[in-house]
Design an enzyme around this catalytic site. Sequence first.
Site, PDB file in Angstrom:
ATOM      1  N   ASP A 156       0.834  -1.195   0.000  1.00  0.00           N
ATOM      2  CA  ASP A 156       0.000   0.000   0.000  1.00  0.00           C
ATOM      3  C   ASP A 156       0.876   1.256   0.000  1.00  0.00           C
ATOM      4  O   ASP A 156       0.635   2.204  -0.755  1.00  0.00           O
ATOM      5  CB  ASP A 156      -0.907  -0.029   1.229  1.00  0.00           C
ATOM      6  N   HIS A 211      -4.280   2.569  -7.183  1.00  0.00           N
ATOM      7  CA  HIS A 211      -5.425   2.227  -6.350  1.00  0.00           C
ATOM      8  C   HIS A 211      -6.684   2.012  -7.185  1.00  0.00           C
ATOM      9  O   HIS A 211      -7.547   1.208  -6.817  1.00  0.00           O
ATOM     10  CB  HIS A 211      -5.657   3.312  -5.291  1.00  0.00           C
ATOM     11  N   HIS A 216      -6.471  -1.464  -8.274  1.00  0.00           N
ATOM     12  CA  HIS A 216      -6.853  -2.284  -7.119  1.00  0.00           C
ATOM     13  C   HIS A 216      -8.367  -2.386  -7.011  1.00  0.00           C
ATOM     14  O   HIS A 216      -8.931  -3.468  -6.806  1.00  0.00           O
ATOM     15  CB  HIS A 216      -6.282  -1.686  -5.834  1.00  0.00           C
ATOM     16  N   HIS A 263      -5.465  -5.824   0.749  1.00  0.00           N
ATOM     17  CA  HIS A 263      -5.498  -4.552   0.023  1.00  0.00           C
ATOM     18  C   HIS A 263      -4.130  -4.210  -0.569  1.00  0.00           C
ATOM     19  O   HIS A 263      -4.004  -3.948  -1.774  1.00  0.00           O
ATOM     20  CB  HIS A 263      -5.949  -3.443   0.990  1.00  0.00           C
TER      21      HIS A 263
END
Length: 367
Positions: A171, A254, A257, A271
Amino acid sequence: MARTFISPSKYIQGPGELKNLGTYAAVLGKKILVLISPNGLKRFGADIEASFAGKDMTYIFESFNGECSKKEINRIIDVCKANDIDCMVGVGGGKIFDTIKAVAYYLDKPVIICPTIAATDAPCSALSVIYTEEGAVEEYLFLKQNPNVVLMDSAVIAKSPVRLTVSGMGDALATYIEARASYKHDGPNFAGGKALHTGIALAKLCFDTLMSDGVKAKTALEVGALTPAVEAVIEANTLLSGLGFESGGIAASHAIHNGFCSLEECHHYYHGEKVAFGVISQLVLENAPEEELNQVLDFCIAVGLPVTMAEIGVTEPTWEKLMQVATIACGEADTARNMPFDVDPEMVANAILGADAIGRKALAKKA
């Protein structure tokens, strides 16, 4: 548009700090709700209770149901109202934080975030990611302020599963890559404006810290050791990444993602693991220099982050699936639009496919 920067009111990191929770909470309220998982309560309940001992306060524990959904947020709101709660605490991981931050936002109450893992940059942000009951990203909820206190007990985190801290590195890895792209685009951040040099500098420090200390930290964590490298990575995963993404802005990593979250086979991956592959996809999308791409690939492989779709569960990457992921990433509500050039789903799908090929080649070289 103004250039802006936001942060938590107070960030505390050190071994044994969870035992001081009551002291920090006493400044903010007298009736405390602690949102925690059943397993978290077994592991940390005694220390939390001891932290409130002798103080003119009452507290209740409430079990988290596992998903940061509108249904769960509304359930906790009802519990808070029924018990006249005036301060709330989230203990555990990212979805607990996003849930309790949303509850605090709707009730206009102070909130303390106490991570027991360093798996995401969620603790510091004025943002909650809301999921459907099935685990797909539904929306971003922008909050009016950051948490009042973020309390990181590094001794607790050093004993957590290594995979979780490594996921946090994934992340955090996106922070500078995305903030840089958004800054080139002169795009918005999550602080109601555009990035200051401060946000970009913190994002770069986050990246540099991972490169210098990430592998050392993973090695230490494998034996449960709390070393300076572990402390540095906890700070990078949580504070630097949180400040960097929020005040710097995010872009394609992101968003990709979020697209992968729509595939059922990806749901049991963390995540940061999906974000790490999103980083490689973004670098391919922007045709990053080979040296930088290899640096990121080498880092991911060294710490155990995914560099291929198979490593996040997509063992049969059909073009239909790739376009589903890419279409979500390029949606009006998502952040691939913050890239410094126009993108469309076909571009993103091709970048994902190219990233997977590069990742497989890099893994073969390391074998």
